[in-house]
Scaffold this active site. Sequence first.
Site, PDB file in Angstrom:
ATOM      1  N   GLY A   1       0.811  -1.214   0.000  1.00 54.26           N
ATOM      2  CA  GLY A   1       0.000   0.000   0.000  1.00 54.26           C
ATOM      3  C   GLY A   1       0.844   1.264   0.000  1.00 54.26           C
TER       4      GLY A   1
ATOM      5  N   LYS B   1       3.816  12.543  -2.927  1.00 52.86           N
ATOM      6  CA  LYS B   1       4.717  11.474  -2.505  1.00 52.86           C
ATOM      7  C   LYS B   1       5.683  12.035  -1.461  1.00 52.86           C
ATOM      8  CE  LYS B   1       7.589   7.813  -4.515  1.00 52.86           C
ATOM      9  NZ  LYS B   1       8.123   7.249  -5.771  1.00 52.86           N
TER      10      LYS B   1
ATOM     11  N   ASP C   1       4.295  -4.675  -7.341  1.00 54.94           N
ATOM     12  CA  ASP C   1       3.689  -3.434  -6.855  1.00 54.94           C
ATOM     13  C   ASP C   1       4.254  -2.212  -7.565  1.00 54.94           C
ATOM     14  OD1 ASP C   1       5.996  -4.334  -5.149  1.00 54.94           O
ATOM     15  OD2 ASP C   1       5.804  -2.297  -4.375  1.00 54.94           O
TER      16      ASP C   1
ATOM     17  N   ARG D   1       3.232  13.934  -7.996  1.00 55.95           N
ATOM     18  CA  ARG D   1       3.342  13.014  -9.136  1.00 55.95           C
ATOM     19  C   ARG D   1       1.999  12.909  -9.853  1.00 55.95           C
ATOM     20  NH1 ARG D   1       5.813   7.065  -8.289  1.00 55.95           N
ATOM     21  NH2 ARG D   1       3.883   6.643  -7.143  1.00 55.95           N
TER      22      ARG D   1
ATOM     23  N   ARG E   1      -1.868  -0.930  -9.768  1.00 58.39           N
ATOM     24  CA  ARG E   1      -0.718  -1.784 -10.020  1.00 58.39           C
ATOM     25  C   ARG E   1      -1.147  -3.246 -10.133  1.00 58.39           C
ATOM     26  NH1 ARG E   1       3.342   1.471  -7.185  1.00 58.39           N
ATOM     27  NH2 ARG E   1       2.308   3.344  -6.445  1.00 58.39           N
TER      28      ARG E   1
END
Length: 477
Positions: free
Chosen positions: A86, A109, A244, A172, A179
């Site tokens: 996660g 991020k 991931d 971002r 994913r």
Amino acid sequence: MTIAFDNSYARLPDRFFNAQGPAPVSEPALIAVNDALAAELGLDAGWLRSDAGLAMLAGNTLPEGAAPLAQAYAGHQFGGWVPQLGDGRALLIGEVIDTNGLRRDIQLKGSGPTPFSRRGDGRAGLGPVLREYIVSEAMHALGIPTTRALAAVTTGDVVLRERPQPGAVLTRVAASHIRVGTFQYFAAREDTEALALLAEHARQRHYPEAAGVLGFLKAVITAQAHLVARWLGVGFIHGVMNTDNMAVSGETIDYGPCAFMDRYHPAKVFSSIDQFGRYAYNKQPDMAAWDLAQLASALLPLIDPDENRAIEIATEAVNEFAPQFRDAWLEVFRAKVGLASAEDGDAELIHTLLDRMAVNQADFTNTFRALGGDTARDQFLDPAAFDQWQADWQARLVRDPQTPADRAEQMRRANPAIIPRNHRVEQAISAALSDNYEPFRKLLEATATPFDDGPLTAEYARPPSQDEEVHRTFCGT
């Protein structure tokens, strides 16, 4: 400023994410704003530079309509299964429809801890933020599908990694952050309802022309085959191709210990955590296929109620990756050596060049760029090795229908003069840690037009000297 959010992921059930806000930072300061990307998203770059914009980019305040959340996913990391990963240091703050009509995620991020942080601090260091900003924007300029960097800020706080360094937040932008590991998360929990919701959400978002779950799987396989072929065409090594870190959108995502090769070697590894070369340059196609097999496995309950039949169908789909990748790879490398037509011996011709480049320690980027002129042989320790190959290449070019002028233009567009070489990235990071962002800005400028010969080309096309070489790159977590 009002941002026209349309947060489709936030409308999925609660078990898909943890809804929460970012953790405030003490003293944010702006590093960079990507004006062109802001315009694509319909955002005012001037506002992003304002105090209010800075507060949003740092996570201290969020605009009306934001729906901040940490996405849940699982994954195989270096082949080992981790049932819960996660977003441990990132938050999706919302989605917008850009000026081209495309849905884009906006994510912070380094925004602080989440329930998925696994005892981490949820923060990002300045070095990894700058690396991702530089490399993701360079990949975009190279024409390779990728997440983008909208902005970077420092936080005024210190994070501890290999050593203390300034904290930072990257904004971002992605087609989505879904994913392979997102599907694995629900498959491992035998949550077929959530799996079906996710598959339909991702299909409609990324491949609306695909028919059902099987069509979605096949579309992801095709996108990844083309993506990895293009990575290899510029000498790029992702470094952490865990499930991931594979986006079903077909974009490159998660620039951790990534790097571009200088001297060509097919088994090159940079990542400090890839001790056994699992994600070496030449293993990336196999690892993409492995990851896609995990996606197919997760989707089995949706493919056919008969498990054996589902496995048969999924296996057939995944087996299509190899021929699709070979075709995509040949398309990329034929363009790099100036071929517009196809012959059976082309793959052997290209592999012979690569083999000789490896033996002779030829620079990957500069050798291919020089094929359009008369200096490629200078890249070889033994120039005679190139001369022998050149004779076969010239004989093949005679049978190709392109005019010399068209061929030269094709090769110029296929072979960049400038990539974000590792030593340049490290120099930019090192300078920034001393509060000097000029090398960062200059590197961004140089890599923004990688196929053009300009005033910065000679400087930034130069390979590293022996004492400038970077042999190891590091993950930011």
